[in-house]
Write a protein that holds these residues in place. Structure first.
Motif, mmCIF file in Angstrom:
data_model
loop_
_atom_site.group_PDB
_atom_site.id
_atom_site.type_symbol
_atom_site.label_atom_id
_atom_site.label_comp_id
_atom_site.label_asym_id
_atom_site.label_seq_id
_atom_site.Cartn_x
_atom_site.Cartn_y
_atom_site.Cartn_z
ATOM 1 N N GLY A 97 -12.263 -3.457 -15.302
ATOM 2 C CA GLY A 97 -11.964 -4.345 -14.186
ATOM 3 C C GLY A 97 -12.852 -5.568 -14.143
ATOM 4 O O GLY A 97 -12.500 -6.578 -13.532
ATOM 5 N N THR A 100 -11.188 -8.780 -15.993
ATOM 6 C CA THR A 100 -9.806 -9.082 -15.615
ATOM 7 C C THR A 100 -9.788 -10.188 -14.579
ATOM 8 O O THR A 100 -10.845 -10.667 -14.158
ATOM 9 C CB THR A 100 -9.118 -7.825 -15.060
ATOM 10 O OG1 THR A 100 -9.929 -7.244 -14.050
ATOM 11 C CG2 THR A 100 -8.914 -6.802 -16.165
ATOM 12 N N SER A 107 -4.639 -8.706 -9.546
ATOM 13 C CA SER A 107 -4.922 -7.405 -10.140
ATOM 14 C C SER A 107 -3.836 -6.382 -9.825
ATOM 15 O O SER A 107 -3.649 -5.422 -10.579
ATOM 16 C CB SER A 107 -6.264 -6.866 -9.632
ATOM 17 O OG SER A 107 -7.306 -7.749 -9.936
ATOM 18 N N PHE A 127 -9.682 0.838 -11.294
ATOM 19 C CA PHE A 127 -9.476 -0.505 -11.826
ATOM 20 C C PHE A 127 -9.174 -1.499 -10.705
ATOM 21 O O PHE A 127 -9.736 -2.600 -10.662
ATOM 22 C CB PHE A 127 -8.327 -0.486 -12.835
ATOM 23 C CG PHE A 127 -7.906 -1.852 -13.296
ATOM 24 C CD1 PHE A 127 -8.529 -2.459 -14.371
ATOM 25 C CD2 PHE A 127 -6.888 -2.544 -12.654
ATOM 26 C CE1 PHE A 127 -8.145 -3.731 -14.790
ATOM 27 C CE2 PHE A 127 -6.499 -3.808 -13.065
ATOM 28 C CZ PHE A 127 -7.135 -4.394 -14.140
ATOM 29 N N SER A 131 -11.696 -4.663 -10.109
ATOM 30 C CA SER A 131 -11.271 -5.954 -10.650
ATOM 31 C C SER A 131 -11.589 -7.151 -9.747
ATOM 32 O O SER A 131 -12.182 -8.123 -10.215
ATOM 33 C CB SER A 131 -9.775 -5.907 -10.969
ATOM 34 O OG SER A 131 -9.346 -7.127 -11.501
ATOM 35 N N ASP A 135 -16.954 -8.953 -11.364
ATOM 36 C CA ASP A 135 -16.573 -9.517 -12.655
ATOM 37 C C ASP A 135 -17.784 -10.215 -13.261
ATOM 38 O O ASP A 135 -18.784 -10.466 -12.582
ATOM 39 C CB ASP A 135 -15.378 -10.464 -12.539
ATOM 40 C CG ASP A 135 -15.646 -11.661 -11.661
ATOM 41 O OD1 ASP A 135 -16.487 -12.490 -12.044
ATOM 42 O OD2 ASP A 135 -15.033 -11.766 -10.588
#
Length: 337
Positions: A97, A100, A107, A127, A131, A135
């Motif tokens: 995640g 992404t 997401s 996830f 996400s 990050d």
């Protein structure tokens, strides 16, 4: 050790924090007759400096992250997740995640794709939580503003919430709470495109432009709100509402973030201004997590994929986790800042 600390301070303040840019903008504004010591001048300085800083860092980070992300298309991600089971799968999902897209709404389609392909529900939710909340870009930007201790602590805590949330959802066996059109969908194996280095560089450049167009309005709004907080809202009000004097500050900040919709890059300027005015660290981080994970638009979109019971459990798990984390950060703030 002193020399290492000096080198790191230089990297954090001048390379990541771009303090030289802040000083340059102040000199230019003062040269044209706008005193940055006043509320108006300070607001203009804050706005220009944060806009340039965030966009510069954002472009560099998106390019690097997109290059990494080019190795993890949805088909590749599903293939990786399919190799693991149980807790290990949820940990891998949370880590994936981090490479992404930046917001929860972008997401959710991936979450739907994973669930349709037969990825366990708890893994898909790990996830989905990770996400938007965590990050690689936010790690660097958080380091530039709050320091490496806060940045790494934020990322680790975000991953823990994602893994625990996915674990709870999987243990509750709520597969029947996923909408039928997703549960009954047939997975289609799509051949993975073999990209050259040139292809990946072109993809990264395109992602910089596309992401910048998408997040720019939220950055402008976030920096504008941050400039107002930083220069116009009395410090006494912030401290009384979100400081030590209010034990419900974390809850207020978490709930306040829900109606908003922005990615983490739009919330960081607000968090920066709140912290400078005396808000507790746990409060501002809870606000950021609330906006990025539980925003109303993304919950409306998620409702199209899952039934109300599962949506309520997801919101409850994330809300409780964010509030607990907020109070923990309030307690350990002296160790981090």
């Amino acid at each position: 050790m002193t020399s290492i600390k000096n080198i790191w301070d230089f990297i954090q303040n001048q390379v990541l924090g771009l303090k030289w840019l802040e000083n340059l903008i102040a000199k230019l504004l003062n040269a044209i007759g706008l005193d940055t010591a006043t509320k108006i001048g300070g607001s203009v300085q804050f706005f220009i400096y944060d806009i340039i800083k965030i966009i510069l860092l954002l472009c560099v980070l998106i390019f690097i992250i997109s290059y990494i992300q080019s190795f993890f298309p949805p088909e590749r991600t599903k293939e990786i997740l399919g190799r693991y089971h149980g807790l290990g799968a949820r940990v891998i999902a949370a880590l994936l995640g981090t490479v992404t897209p930046f917001c929860s709404c972008s997401s959710i389609p991936l979450f739907i794709g994973f669930t349709s392909a037969g990825v366990p529900l708890g893994v898909s939710f790990s996830f989905l939580i990770s996400s938007p909340m965590v990050d690689l870009g936010s790690l660097v930007l958080l380091m530039s503003i709050f320091g490496w201790r806060v940045a790494f602590a934020y990322v680790i805590v975000g991953l823990i919430i994602a893994v625990i949330g996915g674990t709870i959802i999987e243990k509750l066996h709520l597969e029947n709470q996923v909408e039928d059109f997703i549960r009954n969908a047939k997975a289609i194996d799509i051949p993975q495109e073999q990209l050259t280095v040139k292809d990946r560089l072109r993809y990264s450049r395109e992602q910089v432009w596309e992401t910048l167009k998408k997040v720019a309005p939220y950055i402008l709004i976030g920096v504008g709100i941050g400039a107002v907080i930083h220069n116009w809202i009395p410090e006494k009000f912030i401290v009384s509402t979100l400081g030590n004097n209010n034990p419900f500050g974390v809850i207020i900040a978490t709930v306040a973030g829900v109606p908003m919709y922005a990615d983490i890059f739009g919330t960081i300027p607000i968090a920066e201004a709140l912290l400078a005015k005396g808000a507790l660290l746990g409060v501002v981080l809870s606000f950021m997590m609330g906006v990025t994970t539980l925003s109303l638009p993304s919950m409306i979109m998620l409702r199209k994929a899952i039934k109300p019971k599962l949506l309520g459990i997801f919101i409850g798990i994330c809300t409780v986790g964010i509030i607990i984390v907020g109070y923990i950060f309030n307690l350990i703030q002296p160790l981090l800042i």
